[in-house]
Scaffold this motif. Structure first.
Motif, PDB file in Angstrom:
ATOM      1  N   ALA A   1      10.114   4.810  23.891  1.00 26.97           N
ATOM      2  CA  ALA A   1       8.908   4.622  23.082  1.00 26.97           C
ATOM      3  C   ALA A   1       9.245   4.019  21.723  1.00 26.97           C
ATOM      4  O   ALA A   1       8.490   4.194  20.757  1.00 26.97           O
ATOM      5  CB  ALA A   1       8.183   5.945  22.906  1.00 26.97           C
TER       6      ALA A   1
ATOM      7  N   ALA B   1       8.866   6.132  18.633  1.00 26.66           N
ATOM      8  CA  ALA B   1       7.566   6.521  18.069  1.00 26.66           C
ATOM      9  C   ALA B   1       7.649   7.974  17.614  1.00 26.66           C
ATOM     10  O   ALA B   1       8.225   8.833  18.297  1.00 26.66           O
ATOM     11  CB  ALA B   1       6.467   6.352  19.106  1.00 26.66           C
TER      12      ALA B   1
ATOM     13  N   ARG C   1      17.029  -1.556  18.447  1.00 30.56           N
ATOM     14  CA  ARG C   1      15.707  -2.199  18.592  1.00 30.56           C
ATOM     15  C   ARG C   1      14.688  -1.663  17.615  1.00 30.56           C
ATOM     16  O   ARG C   1      13.774  -2.395  17.213  1.00 30.56           O
ATOM     17  CB  ARG C   1      15.176  -1.980  20.017  1.00 30.56           C
TER      18      ARG C   1
ATOM     19  N   ALA D   1       3.935   6.076  14.068  1.00 31.62           N
ATOM     20  CA  ALA D   1       3.501   7.353  14.616  1.00 31.62           C
ATOM     21  C   ALA D   1       3.169   7.129  16.085  1.00 31.62           C
ATOM     22  O   ALA D   1       2.855   6.012  16.494  1.00 31.62           O
ATOM     23  CB  ALA D   1       2.280   7.849  13.858  1.00 31.62           C
TER      24      ALA D   1
ATOM     25  N   ILE E   1       1.123   6.622  18.815  1.00 30.52           N
ATOM     26  CA  ILE E   1      -0.289   6.248  18.918  1.00 30.52           C
ATOM     27  C   ILE E   1      -0.957   6.982  20.078  1.00 30.52           C
ATOM     28  O   ILE E   1      -2.102   7.444  19.972  1.00 30.52           O
ATOM     29  CB  ILE E   1      -0.433   4.713  19.098  1.00 30.52           C
ATOM     30  N   LYS E   2      -0.211   7.125  21.176  1.00 24.62           N
ATOM     31  CA  LYS E   2      -0.798   7.785  22.365  1.00 24.62           C
ATOM     32  C   LYS E   2      -1.137   9.243  22.061  1.00 24.62           C
ATOM     33  O   LYS E   2      -2.125   9.771  22.562  1.00 24.62           O
ATOM     34  CB  LYS E   2       0.165   7.678  23.546  1.00 24.62           C
TER      35      LYS E   2
ATOM     36  N   MET F   1      -7.290  16.353  13.176  1.00 23.57           N
ATOM     37  CA  MET F   1      -6.237  15.782  12.333  1.00 23.57           C
ATOM     38  C   MET F   1      -6.129  16.580  11.033  1.00 23.57           C
ATOM     39  O   MET F   1      -5.038  16.876  10.557  1.00 23.57           O
ATOM     40  CB  MET F   1      -6.541  14.310  11.993  1.00 23.57           C
TER      41      MET F   1
ATOM     42  N   TRP G   1      -1.935  16.867  10.591  1.00 24.48           N
ATOM     43  CA  TRP G   1      -1.172  16.200  11.650  1.00 24.48           C
ATOM     44  C   TRP G   1       0.279  15.894  11.309  1.00 24.48           C
ATOM     45  O   TRP G   1       1.182  16.237  12.061  1.00 24.48           O
ATOM     46  CB  TRP G   1      -1.911  14.921  12.073  1.00 24.48           C
TER      47      TRP G   1
ATOM     48  N   GLY H   1       4.548   1.040  10.477  1.00 27.54           N
ATOM     49  CA  GLY H   1       3.650   2.173  10.254  1.00 27.54           C
ATOM     50  C   GLY H   1       4.424   3.378   9.745  1.00 27.54           C
ATOM     51  O   GLY H   1       5.152   3.297   8.749  1.00 27.54           O
TER      52      GLY H   1
ATOM     53  N   GLU I   1       7.111   4.108   6.717  1.00 31.27           N
ATOM     54  CA  GLU I   1       6.835   5.183   5.752  1.00 31.27           C
ATOM     55  C   GLU I   1       7.971   6.207   5.733  1.00 31.27           C
ATOM     56  O   GLU I   1       8.356   6.703   4.676  1.00 31.27           O
ATOM     57  CB  GLU I   1       5.493   5.844   6.100  1.00 31.27           C
TER      58      GLU I   1
ATOM     59  N   PRO J   1       1.144  -1.896  10.049  1.00 31.31           N
ATOM     60  CA  PRO J   1       0.129  -2.562  10.878  1.00 31.31           C
ATOM     61  C   PRO J   1      -1.070  -1.684  11.227  1.00 31.31           C
ATOM     62  O   PRO J   1      -1.852  -2.049  12.108  1.00 31.31           O
ATOM     63  CB  PRO J   1       0.928  -2.922  12.144  1.00 31.31           C
TER      64      PRO J   1
ATOM     65  N   LEU K   1      -5.175  -1.115  14.024  1.00 33.01           N
ATOM     66  CA  LEU K   1      -5.595   0.000  14.891  1.00 33.01           C
ATOM     67  C   LEU K   1      -6.884   0.619  14.370  1.00 33.01           C
ATOM     68  O   LEU K   1      -7.330   1.654  14.854  1.00 33.01           O
ATOM     69  CB  LEU K   1      -4.506   1.076  14.927  1.00 33.01           C
TER      70      LEU K   1
ATOM     71  N   MET L   1       1.037   8.220   6.041  1.00 33.83           N
ATOM     72  CA  MET L   1       2.229   9.008   5.712  1.00 33.83           C
ATOM     73  C   MET L   1       2.853   8.494   4.420  1.00 33.83           C
ATOM     74  O   MET L   1       4.066   8.512   4.253  1.00 33.83           O
ATOM     75  CB  MET L   1       3.266   8.902   6.839  1.00 33.83           C
TER      76      MET L   1
HETATM   77  N1  CO8 Z   1       3.312   4.944  19.603  1.00 33.76           N
HETATM   78  C1  CO8 Z   1       3.478   5.227  20.916  1.00 33.76           C
HETATM   79  N2  CO8 Z   1       4.162   4.435  21.749  1.00 33.76           N
HETATM   80  C2  CO8 Z   1       4.711   3.309  21.259  1.00 33.76           C
HETATM   81  C3  CO8 Z   1       4.579   2.951  19.908  1.00 33.76           C
HETATM   82  C4  CO8 Z   1       3.840   3.837  19.055  1.00 33.76           C
HETATM   83  N3  CO8 Z   1       3.685   3.607  17.741  1.00 33.76           N
HETATM   84  N4  CO8 Z   1       5.208   1.781  19.703  1.00 33.76           N
HETATM   85  C5  CO8 Z   1       5.721   1.417  20.887  1.00 33.76           C
HETATM   86  N5  CO8 Z   1       5.429   2.328  21.827  1.00 33.76           N
HETATM   87  C6  CO8 Z   1       5.795   2.313  23.259  1.00 33.76           C
HETATM   88  C7  CO8 Z   1       4.961   1.325  24.026  1.00 33.76           C
HETATM   89  O1  CO8 Z   1       3.716   1.880  24.371  1.00 33.76           O
HETATM   90  C8  CO8 Z   1       5.844   1.068  25.224  1.00 33.76           C
HETATM   91  O2  CO8 Z   1       5.726   2.159  26.111  1.00 33.76           O
HETATM   92  P1  CO8 Z   1       5.401   1.891  27.708  1.00 33.76           P
HETATM   93  O3  CO8 Z   1       6.584   1.091  28.162  1.00 33.76           O
HETATM   94  O4  CO8 Z   1       5.327   3.262  28.248  1.00 33.76           O
HETATM   95  O5  CO8 Z   1       4.140   1.109  27.711  1.00 33.76           O
HETATM   96  C9  CO8 Z   1       7.251   1.116  24.653  1.00 33.76           C
HETATM   97  O6  CO8 Z   1       7.125   1.837  23.409  1.00 33.76           O
HETATM   98  C10 CO8 Z   1       7.825  -0.253  24.325  1.00 33.76           C
HETATM   99  O7  CO8 Z   1       6.894  -0.945  23.504  1.00 33.76           O
HETATM  100  P2  CO8 Z   1       6.335  -2.408  23.845  1.00 33.76           P
HETATM  101  O8  CO8 Z   1       6.331  -2.627  25.305  1.00 33.76           O
HETATM  102  O9  CO8 Z   1       5.049  -2.579  23.107  1.00 33.76           O
HETATM  103  O10 CO8 Z   1       7.507  -3.295  23.187  1.00 33.76           O
HETATM  104  P3  CO8 Z   1       7.358  -4.779  22.608  1.00 33.76           P
HETATM  105  O11 CO8 Z   1       8.757  -5.220  22.340  1.00 33.76           O
HETATM  106  O12 CO8 Z   1       6.494  -5.606  23.485  1.00 33.76           O
HETATM  107  O13 CO8 Z   1       6.564  -4.618  21.221  1.00 33.76           O
HETATM  108  C11 CO8 Z   1       6.074  -3.609  19.088  1.00 33.76           C
HETATM  109  C12 CO8 Z   1       7.155  -3.929  20.155  1.00 33.76           C
HETATM  110  C13 CO8 Z   1       5.583  -4.905  18.453  1.00 33.76           C
HETATM  111  C14 CO8 Z   1       6.748  -2.746  18.026  1.00 33.76           C
HETATM  112  C15 CO8 Z   1       4.897  -2.864  19.737  1.00 33.76           C
HETATM  113  O14 CO8 Z   1       5.410  -1.794  20.492  1.00 33.76           O
HETATM  114  C16 CO8 Z   1       3.907  -2.308  18.750  1.00 33.76           C
HETATM  115  O15 CO8 Z   1       3.111  -3.034  18.193  1.00 33.76           O
HETATM  116  N6  CO8 Z   1       3.945  -0.952  18.535  1.00 33.76           N
HETATM  117  C17 CO8 Z   1       2.998  -0.278  17.676  1.00 33.76           C
HETATM  118  C18 CO8 Z   1       3.261  -0.551  16.225  1.00 33.76           C
HETATM  119  C19 CO8 Z   1       2.221   0.126  15.370  1.00 33.76           C
HETATM  120  O16 CO8 Z   1       1.057  -0.184  15.391  1.00 33.76           O
HETATM  121  N7  CO8 Z   1       2.681   1.115  14.586  1.00 33.76           N
HETATM  122  C20 CO8 Z   1       1.803   1.865  13.709  1.00 33.76           C
HETATM  123  C21 CO8 Z   1       1.365   3.100  14.391  1.00 33.76           C
HETATM  124  S1  CO8 Z   1       0.128   3.999  13.459  1.00 33.76           S
HETATM  125  C22 CO8 Z   1       1.000   4.835  12.322  1.00 33.76           C
HETATM  126  O17 CO8 Z   1       2.189   4.798  12.278  1.00 33.76           O
HETATM  127  C23 CO8 Z   1       0.221   5.659  11.353  1.00 33.76           C
HETATM  128  C24 CO8 Z   1       1.117   6.607  10.557  1.00 33.76           C
HETATM  129  C25 CO8 Z   1       0.314   7.574   9.775  1.00 33.76           C
HETATM  130  C26 CO8 Z   1      -0.058   8.774  10.570  1.00 33.76           C
HETATM  131  C27 CO8 Z   1      -0.615   9.793   9.648  1.00 33.76           C
HETATM  132  C28 CO8 Z   1      -1.154  10.978  10.417  1.00 33.76           C
HETATM  133  C29 CO8 Z   1      -1.811  11.954   9.475  1.00 33.76           C
END
Ligand code: CO8
Length: 258
Positions: free
Chosen positions: A25, A28, A60, A66, A68-69, A79, A84, A108, A112, A131, A135, A141
Motif C-alpha cells: 500500500a 499508506a 518507492r 493517510a 484512504i480506504k 473522525m 482520527w 499527504g 506531513e 494532494p 480527494l 496532519m
Molecule cells: N491509501 C490507501 N492505499 C493507498 C494509498 C493511500 N494513501 N496510496 C496508495 N495506495 C495503494 C493503492 O490503492 C494500491 O493498492 P492496490 O494495489 O490494492 O490497488 C497500491 O497502494 C499501489 O498504489 P498505485 O497502484 O496507485 O501505485 P501507482 O504507482 O500507480 O501510483 C501514487 C502511486 C501516485 C502515489 C498513487 O498511489 C496515489 O495517488 N496515492 C494516493 C496519494 C494521496 O492522495 N495521498 C493523500 C491521502 S489523504 C491524506 O493523507 C490526508 C492526511 C490527513 C488525515 C488527517 C485525519 C484526521
C-alpha cells in the motif's frame, strides 16, 4: 513494540531506526501503523542509549498518505470523536532528534509525517505533495501549517490548492529538506547524519532541539529569552565541562551524555 506488523525496528549503535513497511500500500498510514510508529518512537525516546532516531520508508515510498480506504466511509462525527490521527501528535513530544530519510512518494500524510520530523534528508527520487484537494479534502496532519513554515506562503498555497508535487531539487531549493543525495546513498548518508547527532552530548542535543522548535512556536523575543535560559542551563551538565575542557586541552571530547 512487540511484533509490529507495519514497521521494522532496529538499532544501529546509538541510532534507533524505524522503517515504515506496508509494501502493498505504498506505506499508506493506517491507524495500526500510527500506533506502532508512535510506540516505537516513545520507546527509543525513553532509552538513554539512543541519541537519534531515523524514520524511513521504502525505495518507492516514504508514505503515500493517510490510508484512504480506511478513511473513505467515515463520518465527520466519527473522525472527530475518534480523533482520527490525534496520536501522531505524540511525535511532537519526542525529545530525541528524529531524522526523516525520504525516497519516492511523500504525499499527504506522508509529507506531513516527514515534516513532523526534525529534519528531512531526501533521495533524488523523492516526491513531496499535499494532494488532498484532489480527494475533496485538505491536509489534516499539519500540512497547511508546517508546509507554510517550511517553504513560505506562495509555494505552500500553490501545492495545497493545486495538489501539485515537488521534486527533490525543488524541495531542497525551497528549504523543505536539508540535503538531497542519490537514492542508493540515502540510507548511508542518513545514518551518518543520525550517528553524528547521536555522538554529541545528549543533554546539549535535547536542549538544542527544544530551542530550534521554539522558533516555530513563539515570538522572536520569547524565543531568544528561552534560548538564553537553555544555554545557561547547559552549564549544569557534565558534558559542558567535558566539551570545553577538551577544547582547551586540544583533545576530542568524551561525552558521557549527561
Ligand atoms: N491509501 C490507501 N492505499 C493507498 C494509498 C493511500 N494513501 N496510496 C496508495 N495506495 C495503494 C493503492 O490503492 C494500491 O493498492 P492496490 O494495489 O490494492 O490497488 C497500491 O497502494 C499501489 O498504489 P498505485 O497502484 O496507485 O501505485 P501507482 O504507482 O500507480 O501510483 C501514487 C502511486 C501516485 C502515489 C498513487 O498511489 C496515489 O495517488 N496515492 C494516493 C496519494 C494521496 O492522495 N495521498 C493523500 C491521502 S489523504 C491524506 O493523507 C490526508 C492526511 C490527513 C488525515 C488527517 C485525519 C484526521
Amino acid at each position: 513494540v512487540t511484533d509490529p506488523h507495519y514497521i521494522l525496528v532496529e538499532t544501529r549503535g546509538r541510532v534507533g531506526v524505524i522503517t515504515l513497511h506496508r509494501p502493498g500500500a505504498l506505506n499508506a498510514l493506517s491507524i495500526g501503523m500510527m500506533h506502532e510508529v508512535v510506540d516505537a518512537l516513545r520507546t527509543f525516546d525513553a532509552d538513554e542509549g539512543i541519541g537519534c532516531i531515523l524514520l524511513t520508508g521504502s525505495e518507492r515510498a516514504f508514505a503515500a498518505g493517510a490510508d484512504i480506504k480506511e478513511m473513505a466511509e467515515r463520518s465527520a462525527t466519527e473522525m472527530f470523536l475518534r480523533d482520527w490521527f490525534g496520536d501522531w501528535e505524540g511525535l511532537n513530544r519526542v525529545r530525541t532528534p528524529v531524522v526523516a530519510a525520504v525516497a519516492g512518494y511523500a504525499l499527504g500524510g506522508g509529507c506531513e509525517l516527514a515534516m513532523m520530523c526534525d529534519t528531512i534528508i531526501a533521495a533524488d527520487t523523492a516526491i513531496f505533495g499535499q494532494p488532498e484537494i484532489n480527494l475533496g479534502v485538505l491536509p489534516g496532519m499539519g500540512g497547511s501549517q508546517r508546509l507554510a513554515h517550511a517553504v513560505g506562503k506562495a509555494k505552500a498555497m500553490d501545492m495545497v490548492l493545486t495538489g501539485r508535487t515537488m521534486d527533490a531539487a525543488e524541495a531542497e531549493r525551497s528549504g523543505l529538506v536539508s540535503r538531497v543525495v542519490s537514492a542508493d546513498q540515502l540510507l548511508d548518508v542518513a545514518l551518518e547524519v543520525a550517528t553524528t547527532i547521536a555522538s554529541k552530548s545528549r543533554v546539549a542535543t535535547l536542549l538544542a532541539k527544544d530551542a530550534v522548535k521554539a522558533a516555530f512556536e513563539t515570538t522572536l523575543e520569547q524565543g531568544l529569552r528561552y534560548e538564553r535560559r537553555l544555554f545557561e542551563s547547559a552549564f549544569a551538565s557534565e558534558d559542558q565541562k567535558e566539551g570545553m575542557a577538551a577544547f582547551v586541552e586540544k583533545r576530542p571530547p568524551e561525552f558521557r551524555h549527561r
